[in-house]
Design a protein around this motif. Structure first.
Motif, short mmCIF file in Angstrom:
data_model
loop_
_atom_site.label_atom_id
_atom_site.label_comp_id
_atom_site.label_asym_id
_atom_site.label_seq_id
_atom_site.Cartn_x
_atom_site.Cartn_y
_atom_site.Cartn_z
N MET A 1 0.77 -1.04 0.18
CA MET A 1 -0.01 -0.07 -0.04
C MET A 1 0.91 1.27 -0.09
O MET A 1 1.68 1.16 0.84
N LYS A 45 -6.36 10.31 5.03
CA LYS A 45 -6.34 9.09 4.08
C LYS A 45 -7.74 9.31 3.23
O LYS A 45 -8.80 9.09 3.88
N SER A 47 -10.97 8.43 1.09
CA SER A 47 -11.62 7.18 0.59
C SER A 47 -11.76 7.14 -0.77
O SER A 47 -11.34 7.83 -1.59
N ALA A 48 -12.18 5.87 -1.36
CA ALA A 48 -12.09 5.83 -2.94
C ALA A 48 -13.04 6.69 -3.45
O ALA A 48 -12.93 7.44 -4.44
N TYR A 66 -6.58 5.88 -7.74
CA TYR A 66 -6.60 4.59 -6.97
C TYR A 66 -5.27 3.96 -7.16
O TYR A 66 -4.94 3.30 -6.02
N ALA A 69 -2.91 5.80 -4.89
CA ALA A 69 -3.21 5.49 -3.40
C ALA A 69 -3.11 4.03 -3.02
O ALA A 69 -3.09 3.69 -1.86
N ILE A 71 -5.07 1.79 -3.82
CA ILE A 71 -6.22 1.12 -3.64
C ILE A 71 -6.56 0.07 -4.66
O ILE A 71 -7.12 -0.89 -4.62
#
Length: 157
Positions: A1, A45, A47-48, A66, A69, A71
């Motif tokens: 990540m 941080k 969110s999507a 994404y 990040a 994700i």
């Protein structure tokens, strides 16, 4: 990540490249000015869903954010080319998208031509019983000139 600061740095770079102020991006993305500032500084941080809103405000693909990040994993089998293009601060978002489209079209073309080559090799390989007899020379029998090249029926040479 990926760490939180890298996504914040990336958003800041994209915002500065687009010549958009922090306040303008916050308004366009539908988030508060302090919250966006905290994201850019790596204190929050996102969110999507927030990343998607920021991407719309920056007019870039949400996928780029994404991936940055952590994700979304970069697509398998691309040797990291997509993520390298998406994270290159020297390229505009439009340049990144065009390069990715070109890269993917070459990959599709390569994959398709390889598949076509395999099919052609399989199709063109004769089965053991598919041996053909040599063709006889039907041309010389159907012309007025015999195979020896001499005029037929006593015509002058």
């Amino acid at each position: 990540m990926a760490n939180m600061n890298s996504i914040g740095d990336y958003i800041r770079q994209q915002r500065e490249q687009a010549k958009i102020s922090l306040r303008q991006l916050a308004d366009q993305a539908g988030v508060s000015n302090p919250y966006l500032s905290q994201i850019e500084r790596g204190l929050r941080k996102p969110s999507a869903e927030i990343l998607q809103q920021i991407a719309k405000g920056l007019r870039i693909s949400a996928e780029a954010l994404y991936v940055q990040a952590g994700i979304l994993e970069d697509r398998p089998g691309d040797s990291g080319v997509r993520s390298a293009l998406l994270t290159d601060p020297q390229l505009t978002e439009r340049q990144k998208q065009v390069l990715i489209e070109i890269y993917e079209s070459f990959r599709r073309e390569s994959r398709d031509s390889h598949s076509a080559e395999v099919v052609a090799v399989v199709r063109d390989t004769p089965a053991p019983e598919e041996t053909s007899a040599p063709a006889d020379n039907a041309w010389s029998a159907s012309t007025s000139e015999p195979a020896g090249g001499q005029p037929a029926d006593g015509e002058p040479a």
